[in-house]
Design a protein around this motif. Structure first.
Motif, short mmCIF file in Angstrom:
data_model
loop_
_atom_site.label_atom_id
_atom_site.label_comp_id
_atom_site.label_asym_id
_atom_site.label_seq_id
_atom_site.Cartn_x
_atom_site.Cartn_y
_atom_site.Cartn_z
N VAL A 212 5.33 20.04 -45.84
CA VAL A 212 4.46 20.52 -44.77
C VAL A 212 3.05 19.97 -44.95
O VAL A 212 2.40 19.56 -43.99
CB VAL A 212 4.47 22.06 -44.72
N LYS A 213 2.58 19.92 -46.19
CA LYS A 213 1.26 19.34 -46.45
C LYS A 213 1.21 17.87 -46.05
O LYS A 213 0.15 17.35 -45.70
CB LYS A 213 0.91 19.48 -47.94
N GLN A 214 2.35 17.23 -46.09
CA GLN A 214 2.42 15.81 -45.74
C GLN A 214 2.72 15.58 -44.26
O GLN A 214 2.81 14.43 -43.83
CB GLN A 214 3.49 15.13 -46.60
N GLY A 215 2.85 16.68 -43.51
CA GLY A 215 3.01 16.53 -42.06
C GLY A 215 4.34 16.96 -41.49
O GLY A 215 4.56 16.82 -40.28
N ALA A 216 5.24 17.50 -42.30
CA ALA A 216 6.56 17.89 -41.80
C ALA A 216 6.45 19.04 -40.80
O ALA A 216 5.57 19.90 -40.90
CB ALA A 216 7.47 18.30 -42.96
N ARG A 217 7.39 19.06 -39.87
CA ARG A 217 7.39 20.09 -38.82
C ARG A 217 8.64 20.95 -38.86
O ARG A 217 8.78 21.88 -38.06
CB ARG A 217 7.29 19.40 -37.45
N GLN A 218 9.53 20.69 -39.79
CA GLN A 218 10.79 21.42 -39.85
C GLN A 218 10.58 22.82 -40.42
O GLN A 218 10.01 22.98 -41.50
CB GLN A 218 11.78 20.65 -40.75
N PRO A 219 11.04 23.86 -39.73
CA PRO A 219 10.92 25.22 -40.28
C PRO A 219 11.66 25.36 -41.61
O PRO A 219 12.61 24.62 -41.90
CB PRO A 219 11.56 26.09 -39.19
N PHE A 220 11.22 26.31 -42.39
CA PHE A 220 11.76 26.50 -43.74
C PHE A 220 13.27 26.73 -43.71
O PHE A 220 14.03 26.13 -44.49
CB PHE A 220 11.05 27.68 -44.40
N GLY A 221 13.74 27.60 -42.82
CA GLY A 221 15.16 27.90 -42.76
C GLY A 221 15.99 26.68 -42.42
O GLY A 221 17.08 26.48 -42.99
N GLY B 246 0.26 30.22 -49.56
CA GLY B 246 1.25 31.24 -49.32
C GLY B 246 2.05 30.97 -48.06
O GLY B 246 1.85 29.97 -47.36
N ILE B 247 2.94 31.91 -47.74
CA ILE B 247 3.87 31.66 -46.64
C ILE B 247 3.17 31.60 -45.29
O ILE B 247 3.55 30.80 -44.42
CB ILE B 247 4.99 32.71 -46.63
N VAL B 248 2.15 32.43 -45.07
CA VAL B 248 1.46 32.43 -43.77
C VAL B 248 0.68 31.12 -43.60
O VAL B 248 0.73 30.48 -42.54
CB VAL B 248 0.52 33.64 -43.64
N GLU B 249 -0.02 30.71 -44.65
CA GLU B 249 -0.79 29.47 -44.57
C GLU B 249 0.13 28.26 -44.37
O GLU B 249 -0.19 27.35 -43.60
CB GLU B 249 -1.60 29.30 -45.86
N ALA B 250 1.27 28.25 -45.07
CA ALA B 250 2.20 27.13 -44.92
C ALA B 250 2.78 27.07 -43.51
O ALA B 250 2.90 25.99 -42.92
CB ALA B 250 3.32 27.24 -45.95
N PRO C 83 8.44 31.92 -44.76
CA PRO C 83 7.47 31.48 -43.75
C PRO C 83 7.95 31.69 -42.33
O PRO C 83 7.13 31.95 -41.43
CB PRO C 83 7.30 29.99 -44.07
N ASP C 84 9.25 31.60 -42.11
CA ASP C 84 9.79 31.80 -40.76
C ASP C 84 9.53 33.20 -40.23
O ASP C 84 9.60 33.44 -39.01
CB ASP C 84 11.31 31.54 -40.75
N GLU C 85 9.23 34.14 -41.13
CA GLU C 85 9.02 35.53 -40.72
C GLU C 85 7.55 35.86 -40.46
O GLU C 85 7.23 36.99 -40.10
CB GLU C 85 9.58 36.46 -41.79
N ALA C 86 6.65 34.91 -40.65
CA ALA C 86 5.23 35.15 -40.33
C ALA C 86 5.09 35.32 -38.83
O ALA C 86 5.62 34.53 -38.06
CB ALA C 86 4.39 33.98 -40.83
N ASP C 87 4.37 36.35 -38.41
CA ASP C 87 4.25 36.59 -36.96
C ASP C 87 2.97 35.98 -36.40
O ASP C 87 2.06 35.58 -37.15
CB ASP C 87 4.35 38.08 -36.64
N ASP C 88 2.90 35.92 -35.08
CA ASP C 88 1.78 35.25 -34.42
C ASP C 88 0.44 35.90 -34.72
O ASP C 88 -0.58 35.21 -34.82
CB ASP C 88 2.01 35.20 -32.90
N ALA C 89 0.44 37.21 -34.88
CA ALA C 89 -0.83 37.91 -35.12
C ALA C 89 -1.44 37.48 -36.45
O ALA C 89 -2.64 37.19 -36.55
CB ALA C 89 -0.61 39.42 -35.08
N GLU C 90 -0.63 37.44 -37.51
CA GLU C 90 -1.19 37.06 -38.81
C GLU C 90 -1.48 35.56 -38.86
O GLU C 90 -2.41 35.13 -39.55
CB GLU C 90 -0.27 37.49 -39.95
#
Length: 364
Positions: free
Chosen positions: A134-143, A222-226, A313-320
């Motif tokens: 993800v730091k290198q630009g990936a867009r694929q969700p963790f799951g 962390g998961i939200v930042e990622a 990370p897939d469970e981070a919601d839009d508000a956070e």
């Protein structure tokens, strides 16, 4: 001519940044103790690995002097009468012919060639590898990444860096097993410097008493930042992606802007993926156990721990995510909008605007 040449070829996410930090921090002390790290700076080993394996996107940017980096490391090694260490994880996925050629050239400048591989359990490697992508630009969700790694479709790159028996098959042709060293990363809870001491045992150099506090910043998020960064990556136009953007994103942006924008929440491997990861790890350990390599640590270190409770990370919601985006934009000096989509667009625009072309290739 060197006495022994140690080539540390990976694996990725196995404490290599920590080891590189300490090896180069104590470079002069290690040299006086008989271990030379050839080259002027740490980046030389990255460039050498890129040349050896043929990283076309980077090699095409090298000038004539940089293209000779691998040659210079070999020349300096041949001038040294004791032990030599060359290290970078990008060696690990070199094609077989490139690995064979590198071993032949090392054999021309050293009485003995040794290959070193540091290895970490897959339960910790998979989340760490996704974060790095993800730091290198990936867009694929963790799951989806985990599912793809399980099936093996589209994740050949991950396994090229993590299929330990296959890496060793490429990098040990012609070497006796006693010159192949497998260093396992200790399980969670072990002393911080255990990996450092294990590596020192392989290299035959005294490392006790040296400062083991790394100087390179810890850019873990962390998961939200990622997940925020992954969604920002989605906003990047394909034609604007470049090595310079990647360097800024995974370096200064992650370290100075993104990190700490959300409460710390570590990555966990979801319980539903534990069984296949454990099976894959057990098969790898069984294969390695049938060989006669020098193992420093314990092959059981490569078996993942039991699943831990936690979110992905897939469970981070839009508000956070919006809260974290607001912090990021504030650090960038940009007024944050009220909608998450708008915030993602702004962050992507700022990433592009703040990217500065790198005059020299960088491996960090």
């Amino acid at each position: 001519m060197a006495r022994r040449a140690f080539l540390h070829v990976g694996t990725a996410k196995s404490g290599t940044t920590y080891l590189h930090d300490l090896w180069w921090q104590h470079r002069e002390t290690l040299r006086h103790r008989g271990l030379l790290l050839p080259g002027a700076v740490m980046r030389d080993h990255f460039v050498a690995a890129a040349v050896v394996k043929g990283m076309d996107a980077l090699v095409s940017r090298l000038d004539e002097e940089q293209l000779r980096t691998w040659d210079r490391l070999l020349e300096r090694s041949g001038e040294w009468s004791d032990d030599v260490l060359i290290s970078h994880e990008h060696f690990s996925d070199s094609p077989p012919e490139a690995a064979a050629g590198a071993l032949d050239r090392l054999a021309a400048v050293a009485d003995e060639v040794h290959v070193v591989l540091t290895v970490r359990d897959l339960g910790r490697v998979l989340p760490s590898a996704w974060q790095q992508r993800v730091k290198q630009g990936a867009r694929q969700p963790f799951g989806r990444f985990l599912g793809s790694a399980r099936r093996g479709d589209g994740e050949q790159k991950f396994w090229r860096y993590q299929d330990v028996p296959a890496i060793l098959d490429r990098w040990t042709v012609g070497l006796p097993d006693e010159r192949v060293h497998l260093v396992t990363v200790p399980p969670s809870g072990a002393p911080r410097d255990e990996l450092w001491r294990r590596a020192g045992t392989v290299l035959g150099v005294e490392v006790t008493g040296l400062d083991t506090v790394p100087r390179l910043p810890n850019d873990s998020i962390g998961i939200v930042e990622a997940e925020l960064l992954r969604r920002v990556n989605d906003r990047f136009p394909r034609e604007r992606r470049s090595l310079d953007v990647t360097r800024y994103r995974k370096g200064a942006f992650t370290r100075d802007v993104l990190a700490g924008s959300a409460p710390a929440e570590p990555f966990v491997l979801p319980a539903r993926h534990h069984d296949w990861v454990r099976e894959r790890a057990e098969a790898m350990v069984a294969t390695l156990g049938e060989r006669s390599y020098d193992v420093v640590g314990d092959l059981d270190d490569l078996l993942p721990a039991a699943p831990r409770a936690g979110r992905t990370p897939d469970e981070a919601d839009d508000a956070e995510l919006l809260d974290a985006a607001t912090v990021v934009l504030d650090r960038l000096g940009v007024a944050p909008p009220e909608a998450l989509d708008d915030a993602l667009e702004l962050i992507a625009a700022e990433l592009l605007a703040r990217t500065v072309p790198d005059p020299e290739p960088s491996g960090r």
